[in-house]
Design a protein around this motif. Structure first.
Motif, PDB file in Angstrom:
ATOM      1  N   UNK A   1      -1.001 -10.382  -2.203  1.00  0.00           N
ATOM      2  CA  UNK A   1      -2.066  -9.686  -1.469  1.00  0.00           C
ATOM      3  C   UNK A   1      -3.164  -9.205  -2.406  1.00  0.00           C
ATOM      4  N   UNK A   2      -2.782  -8.722  -3.599  1.00  0.00           N
ATOM      5  CA  UNK A   2      -3.776  -8.223  -4.549  1.00  0.00           C
ATOM      6  C   UNK A   2      -4.726  -9.332  -4.991  1.00  0.00           C
TER       7      UNK A   2
ATOM      8  N   UNK B   1      -1.250   4.789  -6.835  1.00  0.00           N
ATOM      9  CA  UNK B   1      -0.228   4.263  -7.736  1.00  0.00           C
ATOM     10  C   UNK B   1      -0.616   2.834  -8.098  1.00  0.00           C
ATOM     11  N   UNK B   2      -0.512   2.472  -9.360  1.00  0.00           N
ATOM     12  CA  UNK B   2      -0.843   1.115  -9.774  1.00  0.00           C
ATOM     13  C   UNK B   2      -0.033   0.109  -8.964  1.00  0.00           C
ATOM     14  N   UNK B   3      -0.720  -0.908  -8.458  1.00  0.00           N
ATOM     15  CA  UNK B   3      -0.071  -1.919  -7.642  1.00  0.00           C
ATOM     16  C   UNK B   3      -0.017  -1.586  -6.174  1.00  0.00           C
ATOM     17  N   UNK B   4      -0.402  -0.337  -5.803  1.00  0.00           N
ATOM     18  CA  UNK B   4      -0.355   0.084  -4.402  1.00  0.00           C
ATOM     19  C   UNK B   4      -1.690   0.669  -3.946  1.00  0.00           C
ATOM     20  N   UNK B   5      -2.741   0.422  -4.730  1.00  0.00           N
ATOM     21  CA  UNK B   5      -4.035   1.015  -4.409  1.00  0.00           C
ATOM     22  C   UNK B   5      -4.808   0.226  -3.362  1.00  0.00           C
TER      23      UNK B   5
ATOM     24  N   UNK C   1       5.703  -1.345  -1.881  1.00  0.00           N
ATOM     25  CA  UNK C   1       5.535  -0.038  -1.257  1.00  0.00           C
ATOM     26  C   UNK C   1       6.885   0.521  -0.806  1.00  0.00           C
ATOM     27  N   UNK C   2       7.698  -0.299  -0.152  1.00  0.00           N
ATOM     28  CA  UNK C   2       8.995   0.154   0.352  1.00  0.00           C
ATOM     29  C   UNK C   2       9.895   0.607  -0.794  1.00  0.00           C
TER      30      UNK C   2
END
Length: 402
Positions: free
Chosen positions: A117-118, A219-223, A254-255
């Motif tokens: 997704x990123x 949070x890195x990877x969840x922005x 995220x989970x």
């Protein structure tokens, strides 16, 4: 546009190429406008999910017309209008070819659901610069469409609005859009899923039960902002909840990584998935994590007439989250009928329960609200046809958008 062409060149390959190029440019500009998440556009389409579905198809057709434009030279001997902004032929050719390559890559990557997704989101941000390159190409070629003509004014206005939308989405959206800061205060893990409870750090977001928000964790990877249905009704304390299942690379992170104390930005509200106030018989059908809007409706303090509601919860054994007993308790507390279904859309229990409702209510008075996977939607529609419920009596959001 046809009237702008000399009569002797309207049926030529040059005219076809010009028309295809104009169409591609107009579709790209329209796609940029739809991607800005402006509220008035969402209202016009009846939901952001439908806006983005249209946005996707505009991009696909823009690539089709751009390919046709590239095949033939958009030129004619009787075309007398000069370029708005003259360029060296080599630079003009580079703009044309780079614009096409950028559009092709953007569309192919957008349709590839297997990339992270990123990565997808980073590439998709290039759609604004790609539109600028294509506009640059359009004003640098010889064209019979004068800027002050009706077609020229329309195209300039559309491109101008498209570029403004791209600038807004890329640069101004974090500052000007409706958003608020939150903190995670409770985390409950389930089978490949998580339930998040967040409290506002300032002024909370106002929303209606059934709407969704774009969640961005600090949070890195969840922005990267990602859309999730709000799984609660509006509350006086402003707290907000989500039920998120690990369905992709982003949601898996995220989970697994969500924890108490993490801060988040919520961009909301979006969506037009609302109860029908005058319905005589409501059937709510939630598949898996698609149960979220119905949990929100059940917990909505202002909700009424739950005695008219039958809630069907399609879940896989061992993967029911929220669990069946919890949902049954919520439904019984509000006076709604509750039917857990663990055998999919073809489960006889679903058919029998639906037939019983049809027996006590005329099929034309039954309204179905659905949120779940596409395969389940097809099964529900088939059951509706068998039971005589009109096809137009079902409302749903495009689940894949989530």
């Amino acid at each position: 546009m046809t009237l702008e062409l000399p009569a002797d060149s309207r049926l030529t390959l040059g005219a076809f190429s010009l028309g295809a190029g104009v169409s591609a440019l107009a579709l790209m500009a329209a796609a940029a406008i739809l991607g800005a998440r402006w509220q008035w556009i969402e209202s016009a389409f009846g939901g952001l999910d439908r806006v983005y579905s249209t946005h996707k198809w505009l991009g696909i057709w823009a690539l089709v017309f751009a390919s046709a434009h590239l095949l033939f030279k958009a030129d004619g001997d009787s075309w007398t209008k000069a370029a708005i902004f003259a360029l060296d032929p080599a630079v003009a050719r580079l703009a044309r070819q780079s614009g096409f390559v950028a559009l092709m890559l953007l569309i192919l990557l957008a349709l590839n659901r297997n990339i992270p997704y990123s990565v997808w989101r980073w590439w998709h941000k290039l759609s604004g610069p790609a539109l600028l390159v294509v506009v640059f190409h359009a004003v640098s070629i010889k064209s019979p469409i004068a800027l002050i003509s009706p077609a020229g004014v329309w195209l300039a206005a559309l491109c101008g609005l498209g570029l403004a939308a791209a600038v807004y989405k890329l640069l101004l959206y974090p500052l000007m859009s409706r958003h608020a800061a939150y903190e995670i205060v409770a985390v409950e893990h389930g089978p490949s899923a998580v339930h998040l409870d967040l409290r506002p750090l300032g002024q909370p977001i106002r929303f209606e039960a059934g709407q969704f928000a774009f969640l961005s964790l600090s949070e890195d990877g969840l922005r990267e902002p990602h859309p999730f249905t709000i799984a609660t009704g509006s509350r006086q304390d402003g707290r907000i909840q989500f039920v998120i299942r690990a369905l992709g690379d982003y949601t898996q992170r995220l989970v697994s990584r969500a924890r108490i104390g993490m801060h988040a930005d919520l961009y909301a509200p979006f969506g037009r998935f609302e109860r029908l106030p005058d319905s005589r018989c409501e059937i709510w059908i939630g598949g898996g994590v698609g149960i979220s809007p119905f949990v929100a409706w059940l917990t909505d303090a202002g909700g009424k007439h739950f005695d008219r509601v039958s809630l069907f919860y399609f879940c896989s054994p061992g993967r029911d989250f929220p669990d069946v007993d919890s949902l049954r308790g919520q439904a019984e507390e509000r006076g709604a009928a509750f039917f857990p279904v663990k055998g999919g859309g073809g489960d006889p229990a679903f058919g029998h329960a639906l037939d019983a409702l049809v027996f006590t209510h005329p099929p034309a008075t039954i309204d179905i609200s659905f949120c779940g996977p596409k395969g389940l939607l097809q099964a529900v529609r088939a059951r509706m046809q068998e039971s005589g419920i009109p096809a137009g009596n079902i409302r749903y959001e495009i689940f894949e958008f989530r």
